[in-house]
Design a protein around this motif. Structure first.
Motif, PDB file in Angstrom:
ATOM      1  N   GLN A 181      48.049  43.266  31.019  1.00 42.19           N
ATOM      2  CA  GLN A 181      48.809  42.624  32.317  1.00 42.19           C
ATOM      3  C   GLN A 181      47.750  41.961  33.304  1.00 42.19           C
ATOM      4  N   ILE A 182      48.244  40.848  33.500  1.00 45.11           N
ATOM      5  CA  ILE A 182      47.396  39.640  34.242  1.00 45.11           C
ATOM      6  C   ILE A 182      47.717  39.781  35.802  1.00 45.11           C
ATOM      7  N   HIS A 183      46.693  39.801  36.658  1.00 40.23           N
ATOM      8  CA  HIS A 183      46.934  39.709  38.230  1.00 40.23           C
ATOM      9  C   HIS A 183      45.953  38.553  38.614  1.00 40.23           C
ATOM     10  N   LEU A 184      46.892  37.510  39.111  1.00 43.17           N
ATOM     11  CA  LEU A 184      46.203  36.253  39.551  1.00 43.17           C
ATOM     12  C   LEU A 184      46.191  36.190  41.110  1.00 43.17           C
ATOM     13  N   ASN A 185      45.076  35.203  41.428  1.00 41.63           N
ATOM     14  CA  ASN A 185      45.028  35.261  42.957  1.00 41.63           C
ATOM     15  C   ASN A 185      44.622  36.540  43.614  1.00 41.63           C
ATOM     16  N   LYS A 186      43.834  37.319  43.065  1.00 42.12           N
ATOM     17  CA  LYS A 186      43.485  38.495  43.356  1.00 42.12           C
ATOM     18  C   LYS A 186      41.833  38.444  43.792  1.00 42.12           C
ATOM     19  N   ASN A 187      41.647  38.856  44.985  1.00 41.04           N
ATOM     20  CA  ASN A 187      40.031  38.899  45.393  1.00 41.04           C
ATOM     21  C   ASN A 187      39.766  40.487  45.831  1.00 41.04           C
ATOM     22  N   THR A 188      39.016  40.972  45.090  1.00 44.16           N
ATOM     23  CA  THR A 188      38.622  42.269  45.202  1.00 44.16           C
ATOM     24  C   THR A 188      37.886  42.501  46.460  1.00 44.16           C
TER      25      THR A 188
END
Length: 359
Positions: free
Chosen positions: A204-211
């Motif tokens: 599963q790919i999660h883009l534009n994500k800043n932890t």
């Protein structure tokens, strides 16, 4: 009788090994005495194919050469020794155990370390980096009590790490800050096709994500993001880039770049002409090369220049990449975006067969 030139290599990775191999092919009898010092407990091994360790490839099979190869070629190999001092005036280095070694020519092949983002909670149990055999052993051990893993980073190393967690039977999520996978190598269309292929394999790919935070009390149990969303996981592998190992050079007063890396000229000499830097620790024309092929070329250049009076120079190296990610062939050659020159683009795309080519 002329004393052999004392060549000391700090760093026993792939590039340090390749330097020794190249120098051996060029040297005459008795010209050099070679000492290699590495902080890992074993001889150099193949980091490029590190993920094969998860599917049963042994440490011995990953070795570039056994310890006997060094002995057979007259090379003194010291493992488990971390160099903590470099005195460029007196021409010696010293390790954490107090071992002092003099040199005539010093090769810094210290490589890089994993970049760990300064996010609250990153020190929690269950958060790992993906760099060494020891890291992999720790990941394998911890995975036995885990079910869902997140990999921070959707670049080359991150997708390799995602393959590893998938091989371990974990539900796998890739977290990428950029709007696409492999943002340094692929355009939006190519990255989009890669994303679909990864998702078809169960990643599963999660883009534009800043932890913003690693959740949990003592061990990690999730990630929180700037957009207010969260993801429950019980294991995290960080693969968000590299940092050149230049701390020894800094301590010795050698020139380093403002963002790290040991500054070298076209002959790979540092600001001290008796000290060279090769591989991921070297900064050449404001560029750190994080691939193995440029590192091997650097090793060849320095070996040639120590053994021959005719100088060889290191030129800007193209960052060609070809890899097979879980059965998906990805290749990028030359400048992937061509932003500095007028150009025409030819695109071949077959969504049904999953083929994308751009020239």
């Amino acid at each position: 009788m002329t004393q052999p030139l004392k060549v000391v290599v700090v760093g026993n990775g792939m590039v340090g090994y390749k330097f020794c191999e190249k120098l051996l092919t060029k040297m005459g009898g008795g010209l050099f005495s070679i000492t290699v010092i590495g902080e890992e407990p074993r001889p150099a091994y193949d980091r490029v194919h590190l993920s094969a360790y998860f599917s049963g490839t042994s440490v011995e099979e990953l070795m570039m050469a056994p310890a006997s190869w060094y002995a057979d070629n007259g090379i003194q190999l010291l493992t488990g020794e971390c160099v903590v001092k470099l005195d460029s005036t007196a021409h010696f280095i010293q390790t954490h155990t107090g071992l002092k070694i003099e040199y005539d020519k010093l090769i810094l092949a210290t490589g890089s370390s994993a970049f760990v983002p300064p996010v609250p909670g990153v020190e929690k149990e269950g958060v790992f980096v993906y760099r060494t055999i020891e890291d992999l052993d720790a990941i394998i051990s911890y995975s036995k009590g885990a079910t869902r893993a997140a990999v921070i980073g959707g670049g080359l190393l991150g997708l390799e790490a995602a393959k590893a967690t998938l091989d371990l039977g974990l539900e796998t999520h890739v977290i990428e800050f950029a709007p696409r996978l492999m943002p340094r190598q692929l355009d939006a269309a190519g990255a989009g096709m890669l994303k679909r292929k990864m998702e078809a394999l169960g990643i599963q790919i999660h883009l534009n994500k800043n932890t913003t935070q690693f959740d949990g009390v003592f061990s990690v149990n999730g990630l929180s993001f700037t957009d207010g969303s969260a993801l429950e996981v019980d294991m995290v592998v960080i693969s968000a880039g590299i940092r050149p190992r230049d701390e020894l050079a800094k301590q010795a007063g050698l020139a380093v770049g403002p963002r790290g890396g040991i500054v070298v000229n076209d002959e790979l000499q540092t600001s001290d002409t008796d000290i060279y830097a090769i591989g991921e620790c070297a900064l050449h024309k404001n560029m750190i090369y994080g691939l193995v092929a440029p590192g091997y070329e650097m090793a060849e250049v320095v070996a040639n220049n120590l053994a021959n009076p005719s100088l060889k120079s290191f030129r800007a190296f193209d960052m060609s990449t070809k890899l097979k990610l879980i059965g998906v062939d990805v290749a990028s050659f030359g400048d992937p975006f061509c932003e500095q020159a007028a150009h025409d683009t030819i695109i071949v795309e077959d969504k049904l067969k999953g083929i994308y080519k751009r020239l």
